[in-house]
Design a protein around this motif. Structure first.
Motif, PDB file in Angstrom:
ATOM      1  N   SER A 114       1.212  -1.220  -0.181  1.00 12.38           N
ATOM      2  CA  SER A 114      -0.384   0.248  -0.204  1.00 12.38           C
ATOM      3  C   SER A 114       0.857   0.787  -0.070  1.00 12.38           C
ATOM      4  O   SER A 114       0.242   2.365  -0.253  1.00 12.38           O
ATOM      5  CB  SER A 114      -1.046   0.303   1.210  1.00 12.38           C
ATOM      6  N   HIS A 144       0.949   3.555  -5.424  1.00 13.02           N
ATOM      7  CA  HIS A 144       0.462   4.176  -6.211  1.00 13.02           C
ATOM      8  C   HIS A 144       1.535   4.779  -7.143  1.00 13.02           C
ATOM      9  O   HIS A 144       1.260   6.159  -7.822  1.00 13.02           O
ATOM     10  CB  HIS A 144       0.516   6.511  -5.388  1.00 13.02           C
ATOM     11  N   LYS A 200      -0.144   3.170 -11.976  1.00  8.36           N
ATOM     12  CA  LYS A 200      -1.501   2.842 -11.389  1.00  8.36           C
ATOM     13  C   LYS A 200      -2.852   2.667 -12.822  1.00  8.36           C
ATOM     14  O   LYS A 200      -1.790   1.872 -13.590  1.00  8.36           O
ATOM     15  CB  LYS A 200      -1.969   4.125 -12.211  1.00  8.36           C
ATOM     16  N   PHE A 219      -7.385   4.123 -11.018  1.00  2.20           N
ATOM     17  CA  PHE A 219      -7.936   3.320  -9.841  1.00  2.20           C
ATOM     18  C   PHE A 219      -5.349   3.593  -9.601  1.00  2.20           C
ATOM     19  O   PHE A 219      -5.467   2.923 -10.835  1.00  2.20           O
ATOM     20  CB  PHE A 219      -8.149   1.401  -9.796  1.00  2.20           C
ATOM     21  N   ASN A 220      -5.035   2.697  -8.823  1.00  2.00           N
ATOM     22  CA  ASN A 220      -4.219   2.335  -7.662  1.00  2.00           C
ATOM     23  C   ASN A 220      -4.421   1.266  -8.077  1.00  2.00           C
ATOM     24  O   ASN A 220      -5.255   0.336  -7.752  1.00  2.00           O
ATOM     25  CB  ASN A 220      -3.630   2.810  -6.251  1.00  2.00           C
ATOM     26  N   ASP A 269      -3.188  -1.138  -5.963  1.00  2.00           N
ATOM     27  CA  ASP A 269      -3.875  -2.013  -5.083  1.00  2.00           C
ATOM     28  C   ASP A 269      -5.431  -2.216  -5.098  1.00  2.00           C
ATOM     29  O   ASP A 269      -5.983  -3.029  -4.001  1.00  2.00           O
ATOM     30  CB  ASP A 269      -2.852  -1.853  -3.599  1.00  2.00           C
ATOM     31  N   GLU A 270      -5.912  -1.148  -5.795  1.00  2.00           N
ATOM     32  CA  GLU A 270      -7.328  -1.462  -5.573  1.00  2.00           C
ATOM     33  C   GLU A 270      -8.302  -2.631  -6.148  1.00  2.00           C
ATOM     34  O   GLU A 270      -9.033  -3.020  -5.875  1.00  2.00           O
ATOM     35  CB  GLU A 270      -8.098  -0.170  -5.890  1.00  2.00           C
ATOM     36  N   PHE A 271      -7.422  -3.185  -6.861  1.00  2.00           N
ATOM     37  CA  PHE A 271      -7.598  -5.005  -7.674  1.00  2.00           C
ATOM     38  C   PHE A 271      -7.217  -5.921  -6.281  1.00  2.00           C
ATOM     39  O   PHE A 271      -7.153  -7.277  -7.055  1.00  2.00           O
ATOM     40  CB  PHE A 271      -7.296  -4.779  -8.735  1.00  2.00           C
ATOM     41  N   LYS A 306     -11.724  -7.680  -8.639  1.00  8.75           N
ATOM     42  CA  LYS A 306     -13.067  -6.560  -8.302  1.00  8.75           C
ATOM     43  C   LYS A 306     -13.915  -6.554  -9.395  1.00  8.75           C
ATOM     44  O   LYS A 306     -13.342  -7.417 -10.510  1.00  8.75           O
ATOM     45  CB  LYS A 306     -12.576  -4.780  -8.660  1.00  8.75           C
TER      46      LYS A 306
END
Length: 100
Positions: A41, A45, A48, A56-57, A59-61, A65
């Motif tokens: 985390s 960033h 992307k 999204f960054n 790590d959002e997946f 998702k």
């Protein structure tokens, strides 16, 4: 994979000017799972992911998702900095799977 694909940068030499792009085409609308593996985390960033023009960054997946999609999705990925390391190449790994 018969119902999906895994992609990542082809080289460990990564330029911040490069954009890695794929369009996943399926046989009509339905659910798609987009998953990444970069579990950092603090540095997420730095990579992307743009999914159908939404940013999204990476790590959002991380946990996957689910995306309701038409017949295709477009994914673009780019790095904030230049890298010369296999670990950053591996960090850009993305899996896209169709969900029945």
């Amino acid at each position: 994979m018969t119902t999906g694909v895994t992609v990542y940068p082809a080289s460990h030499l990564i330029s911040k000017d490069d954009i890695y792009e794929m369009t996943y085409v399926k046989n009509g609308p339905g659910m798609i799972l987009v998953e990444t593996y970069f579990n950092n985390s603090k540095n997420a960033h730095r990579i992307k992911v743009e999914l159908n023009n939404e940013l999204f960054n990476i790590d959002e997946f991380l946990e996957g998702k689910f995306i309701q999609a038409g017949s295709e999705i477009n994914i673009k990925m780019y790095y904030e900095r230049d890298y010369d390391a296999a670990s950053w190449q591996k960090a850009g790994k993305i899996t896209v799977k169709e969900i029945d």
